[in-house]
Design an enzyme around this catalytic site. Sequence first.
Site, PDB file in Angstrom:
ATOM      1  CE  LYS A 155     -15.902  -5.887 -14.980  1.00 25.96           C
ATOM      2  NZ  LYS A 155     -14.490  -5.562 -14.685  1.00 25.96           N
ATOM      3  CB  SER A 229     -14.874  -2.093 -13.377  1.00 29.44           C
ATOM      4  OG  SER A 229     -14.048  -3.093 -13.986  1.00 29.44           O
ATOM      5  CB  SER A 253     -11.565  -4.097 -12.349  1.00 28.10           C
ATOM      6  OG  SER A 253     -11.411  -2.732 -12.666  1.00 28.10           O
TER       7      SER A 253
END
Length: 550
Positions: A155, A229, A253
């Site tokens: 990420k 996210s 997330s």
Amino acid sequence: MTATDYPDLTATAATTVDDLLPQARADMAPLLDASRLAPLEPVPDGPPCEPAHSVALLASRPVPPPPIPAPADTPSTDVPLHELGVRDLLAAYASGSTTPSGVLVALRARWTDPALAGGAVLAVVDGADDAAADAGRRWNDGTARPLEGIFFGVKDIIDVAGAPVTAGSHTTGDRIAATDATAVARLRAAGAIPVLITATTEFACGAPHNARYGAVTNPWDRSRWTGGSSTGSAGALAARLVPLALGTDTGGSIRVPSALCNLTGIKPTYGLVPRTGVASLSWTLDHIGPMARSAADLRIVLDVLAGPDGLDPAAAPAPVAREVQAALAAVGPAEVPSLTGVRIGIPTVWFTDLCDAAVLGAWESVVGTFRDLGADIVAVDIPDAQRIHDDVTIVMTSELASNQEGALAKFADYDIGTQVRIARGLVPSAVDYLRSVRRRTLAQRAAVEAFDAAGIDVLVTPGIGATAARLSDVTVEIDGVRHPMQPIVGRNTSLVDYLGFPAVMAPAGFVDGLPAGVQLVGRPWADDTCLRLAHVLQTVTDVHTQRADE
């Protein structure tokens, strides 16, 4: 926030924070007014609940022994290379049926296809070919490490040395990470190979339509979002671009996109995996963890990631981490373990209150499977869920505003989702913020007491109250009614970030062809208990094996 006061996440960004402050004050007023009506007891008679007491409470809790043996895993090696999971690949490498270099060729063909990537890939990490060749040599000469030749995505708020890591924001410019985050370094040391920087919402809290990179589309329906996210990590996994990815979880997330993309992800106990090298959204709520396609894969990966690094001040004590790792490394019998004697809690309120009937049906089916395997099912509720939910908002926005204060001169460069949260974080007073932080210790104690009173091993809840949001208007559907996405997606997950307890999200079923998830929440350090029970579920059901392209 209520469904009526959350902003349009497709709107144009504001110019200055002052443009948003009047609405931010109005949005935060109900939460702050309610919070101020319940002050903590004054010293010297009030309970010990300084901010540091929360981490100390977790550190003092014993590691609960898993209530069942570790389920055995039967790798699948007779499928296309891109379909192989972590354990599948390790078995294939060990047997010589394929090589890391061969797998890399197959995966690269997918991640370079824009139709498959769907916006999930921001950058390709250099050095994969050489690392794959070295991994192949290690398998040949008997020096393979635990994750030798496993390719993974990272990420875009987790540092990978030499790669562009921008937190999905214009404000970070052309930032190149100088060193690996601890989690990345540990995976590399175990033989895994980072290959992709995957998309995130801005600083892990922005809008689905990222101002710098655009939206990530869900492989199950390209008109919908993957969830945030860790949006790119989920998209890459679901599209079979990689078998493993790292995500972060501050309000859900890791778990939200896992639920919406038919993946398995774990938010570990707070502090089990160090946050060093991860851009902070909210330091008291931030967690880092792995996402994959099965609980069996997560067990081997979490074993590698766990343990203090001497840099994260909230990291788990080394003896505690070693106990968790010993449980994760255990291998059990071939048969499916009986769940006789296992006690599973199910909620009666909050987690089920804003939830589509078909999503509830998928959750009830999972509960029924556990019951059929011998588990006792009992009702358990997390005390003061609404207050915890409000405290999460106060803490997260306040810490975000503190983290971003130095960049407020570039406020117009943030997207509207980040802007609104920063503005809201500027509203609480220091006393408001600290009240919400201090309540965390009390909430943790109350939740442990609720687990103890019911004698449960895990709490099993619906994952997310709806399926994936439409990108056109960022709404979800509950029983035929459209709702703004934001108040729904984190409702069932953010409480567990505040508590710091471990939680696994696993596939539960499908609603109109879209994935729905189920959440398994454990006591502090019961990470492997959650994973073992998810593994049992995945041994007797095949929902997690379903692919978006079928």
